[in-house]
Design a protein around this motif. Sequence first.
Motif, PDB file in Angstrom:
ATOM      1  N   VAL A 118       0.736  -0.980  -0.226  1.00 35.75           N
ATOM      2  CA  VAL A 118       0.245   0.028  -0.284  1.00 35.75           C
ATOM      3  C   VAL A 118       1.140   1.480   0.317  1.00 35.75           C
ATOM      4  CG1 VAL A 118      -1.567   1.665   1.517  1.00 35.75           C
ATOM      5  CG2 VAL A 118      -1.785  -1.104   1.557  1.00 35.75           C
ATOM      6  N   TYR A 119       2.050   0.993   0.872  1.00 37.28           N
ATOM      7  CA  TYR A 119       2.857   2.267   0.980  1.00 37.28           C
ATOM      8  C   TYR A 119       3.426   2.435  -0.528  1.00 37.28           C
ATOM      9  CZ  TYR A 119       3.642   4.002   5.789  1.00 37.28           C
ATOM     10  OH  TYR A 119       3.169   4.229   7.033  1.00 37.28           O
ATOM     11  N   ALA A 120       3.543   1.480  -1.256  1.00 40.40           N
ATOM     12  CA  ALA A 120       4.051   1.252  -2.596  1.00 40.40           C
ATOM     13  C   ALA A 120       3.099   2.563  -3.777  1.00 40.40           C
ATOM     14  CB  ALA A 120       4.916   0.394  -3.292  1.00 40.40           C
ATOM     15  N   TRP A 121       1.898   2.418  -3.322  1.00 40.64           N
ATOM     16  CA  TRP A 121       1.423   2.868  -3.976  1.00 40.64           C
ATOM     17  C   TRP A 121       1.123   4.586  -3.971  1.00 40.64           C
ATOM     18  CZ3 TRP A 121      -0.562   1.598  -8.682  1.00 40.64           C
ATOM     19  CH2 TRP A 121      -1.496   0.683  -9.300  1.00 40.64           C
ATOM     20  N   ILE A 122       1.610   5.147  -2.871  1.00 41.76           N
ATOM     21  CA  ILE A 122       1.483   5.810  -2.211  1.00 41.76           C
ATOM     22  C   ILE A 122       2.832   6.801  -3.526  1.00 41.76           C
ATOM     23  CG2 ILE A 122       2.621   7.838  -0.407  1.00 41.76           C
ATOM     24  CD1 ILE A 122       1.696   6.050   1.368  1.00 41.76           C
ATOM     25  N   GLY A 123       4.213   6.233  -3.496  1.00 46.16           N
ATOM     26  CA  GLY A 123       5.052   6.543  -4.346  1.00 46.16           C
ATOM     27  C   GLY A 123       4.541   6.487  -5.726  1.00 46.16           C
ATOM     28  N   ILE A 124       3.450   5.640  -5.817  1.00 45.58           N
ATOM     29  CA  ILE A 124       3.236   6.050  -7.342  1.00 45.58           C
ATOM     30  C   ILE A 124       2.191   6.814  -7.981  1.00 45.58           C
ATOM     31  CG2 ILE A 124       2.001   4.271  -9.521  1.00 45.58           C
ATOM     32  CD1 ILE A 124       3.125   1.809  -7.719  1.00 45.58           C
ATOM     33  N   LEU A 125       1.068   6.902  -7.279  1.00 44.85           N
ATOM     34  CA  LEU A 125      -0.195   7.816  -7.022  1.00 44.85           C
ATOM     35  C   LEU A 125       0.149   9.405  -6.370  1.00 44.85           C
ATOM     36  CD1 LEU A 125      -2.944   5.561  -5.953  1.00 44.85           C
ATOM     37  CD2 LEU A 125      -1.902   6.324  -8.026  1.00 44.85           C
ATOM     38  N   ILE A 147      -3.751  12.484  -7.533  1.00 41.89           N
ATOM     39  CA  ILE A 147      -4.979  10.979  -8.071  1.00 41.89           C
ATOM     40  C   ILE A 147      -4.847  10.911  -5.882  1.00 41.89           C
ATOM     41  CG2 ILE A 147      -5.145   8.656  -8.321  1.00 41.89           C
ATOM     42  CD1 ILE A 147      -3.328   9.473 -11.283  1.00 41.89           C
ATOM     43  N   LEU A 148      -3.497  10.894  -5.673  1.00 41.11           N
ATOM     44  CA  LEU A 148      -3.503  10.357  -3.898  1.00 41.11           C
ATOM     45  C   LEU A 148      -4.199  11.478  -3.057  1.00 41.11           C
ATOM     46  CD1 LEU A 148      -1.719   8.864  -2.530  1.00 41.11           C
ATOM     47  CD2 LEU A 148      -0.278  10.277  -2.370  1.00 41.11           C
ATOM     48  N   SER A 149      -5.022  10.831  -1.718  1.00 46.53           N
ATOM     49  CA  SER A 149      -5.708  11.442  -1.577  1.00 46.53           C
ATOM     50  C   SER A 149      -6.732  11.170  -1.969  1.00 46.53           C
ATOM     51  CB  SER A 149      -5.292  12.297  -0.598  1.00 46.53           C
ATOM     52  OG  SER A 149      -3.571  12.617   0.124  1.00 46.53           O
ATOM     53  N   THR A 150      -7.218  10.904  -2.478  1.00 47.72           N
ATOM     54  CA  THR A 150      -9.188  10.759  -3.578  1.00 47.72           C
ATOM     55  C   THR A 150      -9.765   8.959  -2.675  1.00 47.72           C
ATOM     56  OG1 THR A 150      -8.113  10.720  -5.168  1.00 47.72           O
ATOM     57  CG2 THR A 150      -8.187  12.895  -4.597  1.00 47.72           C
ATOM     58  N   THR A 151     -11.284   9.949  -3.748  1.00 46.37           N
ATOM     59  CA  THR A 151     -11.994   8.603  -3.075  1.00 46.37           C
ATOM     60  C   THR A 151     -11.317   7.260  -4.542  1.00 46.37           C
ATOM     61  OG1 THR A 151     -13.411   9.084  -2.667  1.00 46.37           O
ATOM     62  CG2 THR A 151     -13.533   6.923  -2.682  1.00 46.37           C
ATOM     63  N   THR A 152     -10.659   8.216  -6.016  1.00 43.21           N
ATOM     64  CA  THR A 152     -10.095   6.767  -6.824  1.00 43.21           C
ATOM     65  C   THR A 152      -8.906   6.545  -6.729  1.00 43.21           C
ATOM     66  OG1 THR A 152     -10.755   9.143  -8.319  1.00 43.21           O
ATOM     67  CG2 THR A 152      -9.046   7.200  -9.113  1.00 43.21           C
ATOM     68  N   ALA A 153      -7.992   7.061  -5.328  1.00 43.29           N
ATOM     69  CA  ALA A 153      -6.707   6.255  -4.867  1.00 43.29           C
ATOM     70  C   ALA A 153      -7.136   4.921  -4.279  1.00 43.29           C
ATOM     71  CB  ALA A 153      -5.501   7.274  -3.837  1.00 43.29           C
ATOM     72  N   VAL A 154      -8.413   4.865  -4.015  1.00 47.73           N
ATOM     73  CA  VAL A 154      -8.732   4.328  -2.459  1.00 47.73           C
ATOM     74  C   VAL A 154      -9.594   3.078  -3.341  1.00 47.73           C
ATOM     75  CG1 VAL A 154     -10.991   3.095  -0.597  1.00 47.73           C
ATOM     76  CG2 VAL A 154      -9.548   5.756  -0.933  1.00 47.73           C
ATOM     77  N   LEU A 228      -4.288   5.155   4.091  1.00 45.90           N
ATOM     78  CA  LEU A 228      -3.281   5.905   3.207  1.00 45.90           C
ATOM     79  C   LEU A 228      -3.275   6.453   2.474  1.00 45.90           C
ATOM     80  CD1 LEU A 228      -0.488   2.453   4.875  1.00 45.90           C
ATOM     81  CD2 LEU A 228      -0.916   5.410   5.757  1.00 45.90           C
ATOM     82  N   LEU A 229      -3.944   6.228   1.596  1.00 49.66           N
ATOM     83  CA  LEU A 229      -4.981   6.664   0.288  1.00 49.66           C
ATOM     84  C   LEU A 229      -5.238   7.290  -0.233  1.00 49.66           C
ATOM     85  CD1 LEU A 229      -4.168   3.173  -1.837  1.00 49.66           C
ATOM     86  CD2 LEU A 229      -1.995   4.518  -1.354  1.00 49.66           C
ATOM     87  N   GLY A 230      -6.594   7.479   0.424  1.00 49.65           N
ATOM     88  CA  GLY A 230      -8.373   8.464   0.703  1.00 49.65           C
ATOM     89  C   GLY A 230      -7.857   9.585   0.824  1.00 49.65           C
ATOM     90  N   GLY A 231      -6.749   9.981   2.398  1.00 46.71           N
ATOM     91  CA  GLY A 231      -6.605  11.264   3.446  1.00 46.71           C
ATOM     92  C   GLY A 231      -7.892  11.278   3.895  1.00 46.71           C
ATOM     93  N   SER A 232      -7.828  12.231   4.317  1.00 44.90           N
ATOM     94  CA  SER A 232      -9.207  12.873   5.007  1.00 44.90           C
ATOM     95  C   SER A 232     -10.727  13.466   4.887  1.00 44.90           C
ATOM     96  CB  SER A 232      -8.804  14.244   5.930  1.00 44.90           C
ATOM     97  OG  SER A 232      -8.908  15.261   5.218  1.00 44.90           O
ATOM     98  N   THR A 233     -10.187  13.655   3.393  1.00 41.28           N
ATOM     99  CA  THR A 233     -12.172  13.424   2.626  1.00 41.28           C
ATOM    100  C   THR A 233     -12.360  11.621   2.194  1.00 41.28           C
ATOM    101  OG1 THR A 233     -10.777  13.597   0.543  1.00 41.28           O
ATOM    102  CG2 THR A 233     -10.857  15.273   1.562  1.00 41.28           C
ATOM    103  N   THR A 234     -12.124  11.043   2.593  1.00 43.15           N
ATOM    104  CA  THR A 234     -13.124   9.196   2.151  1.00 43.15           C
ATOM    105  C   THR A 234     -13.243   9.073   3.857  1.00 43.15           C
ATOM    106  OG1 THR A 234     -10.544   9.138   0.454  1.00 43.15           O
ATOM    107  CG2 THR A 234     -12.057   7.364   1.685  1.00 43.15           C
ATOM    108  N   LEU A 235     -14.322   9.070   3.880  1.00 39.95           N
ATOM    109  CA  LEU A 235     -15.075   8.360   5.098  1.00 39.95           C
ATOM    110  C   LEU A 235     -15.510   7.149   5.604  1.00 39.95           C
ATOM    111  CD1 LEU A 235     -16.198   9.283   8.254  1.00 39.95           C
ATOM    112  CD2 LEU A 235     -18.394  10.354   7.014  1.00 39.95           C
ATOM    113  N   MET A 236     -14.983   5.786   5.671  1.00 36.95           N
ATOM    114  CA  MET A 236     -15.587   5.075   5.833  1.00 36.95           C
ATOM    115  C   MET A 236     -15.500   4.674   7.224  1.00 36.95           C
ATOM    116  SD  MET A 236     -13.337   3.066   2.917  1.00 36.95           S
ATOM    117  CE  MET A 236     -14.277   1.123   2.987  1.00 36.95           C
ATOM    118  N   ILE A 237     -15.992   3.123   7.590  1.00 39.16           N
ATOM    119  CA  ILE A 237     -16.509   3.394   8.619  1.00 39.16           C
ATOM    120  C   ILE A 237     -15.167   2.336   9.863  1.00 39.16           C
ATOM    121  CG2 ILE A 237     -16.949   1.177   8.849  1.00 39.16           C
ATOM    122  CD1 ILE A 237     -18.750   3.365  11.356  1.00 39.16           C
TER     123      ILE A 237
END
Length: 283
Positions: A118-125, A147-154, A228-237
């Motif tokens: 998952v950390y590797a995707w931070i470097g990619i996105l 892309i990073l810190s968006t729902t698309t990244a999730v 890690l990929l969604g940031g503060s805007t992605t709300l999940m339980i």
Amino acid sequence: MLVFFFVPFLIVFKISFSQTAIAMPPYTPVFDVLRDSWAMTWSKIGELSTDTYQFLTTDDLYWRSYVNSLVIAFISTCITLLVGYPIAYGMARARTEWRPMLLMMVILPFWTSFLIRVYAWIGILSREGLLNKVLLWLGVIDQPLVILSTTTAVYIGIVYSYLPFMVLPLYSALEKLDGTLLEAAEDLGCPPWKAFWQVTFPLSLPGVIAGCFLVFIPVVGEFVIPDLLGGSTTLMIGRTLWNEFFSNRDWPTASAVAVILLAILIIPIVIFQNQQAKAQERL
């Protein structure tokens, strides 16, 4: 296995009726089955308060967390199925000597830590990541994509991480498919696409159902990828649950959130178990 499931669940269920306290543990036990008599324990059980559960129904944060988690899990499962089915079909149709190597390529990511992948995707996105560099070099885009810190990244992280859970049961179902059925359909004048839709796909439904539940159920409670990929805007339980336990230290509320999450997932779990039982009976 039932003991390892029910004992932790009963502990969490008991904490959900407690009151938050500034202490260790950060809640006040409503009863203690090891110290109290049976009569006292039974009396306290009758006086349990449902204030925590009522609080969850009045706060939009929890409703939005549940709904967002279910929506993201459903869309991710659909995308994973669309991506995973051709892969599994290609593996099942490949030459016999190639199948172990293809199977190993699907399993190979499990040899690496889930967190590292998952950390590797931070470097990619990221804006300066590999994906934006390649697209800029090809001239596809003029400015780096966010892309990073968006729902698309999730979605990207979930589909990548859970794709093997979809491919493996699909491959198992498609590999057992009787090829003579397709030959019979073609001999009767059935076009390939119609033979696939009326013969191959219905016979692979057990694999489709198993793969969908293996992806959907854990994604609903996913915490690492949205964090890690969604940031503060992605709300999940999963993130809401983590914050209640470790940031707010509100263990009763966190326990109630976990109990409700389990209640939401118990229906697909029961359906999955029934499908597995029917598949075993057919074998």
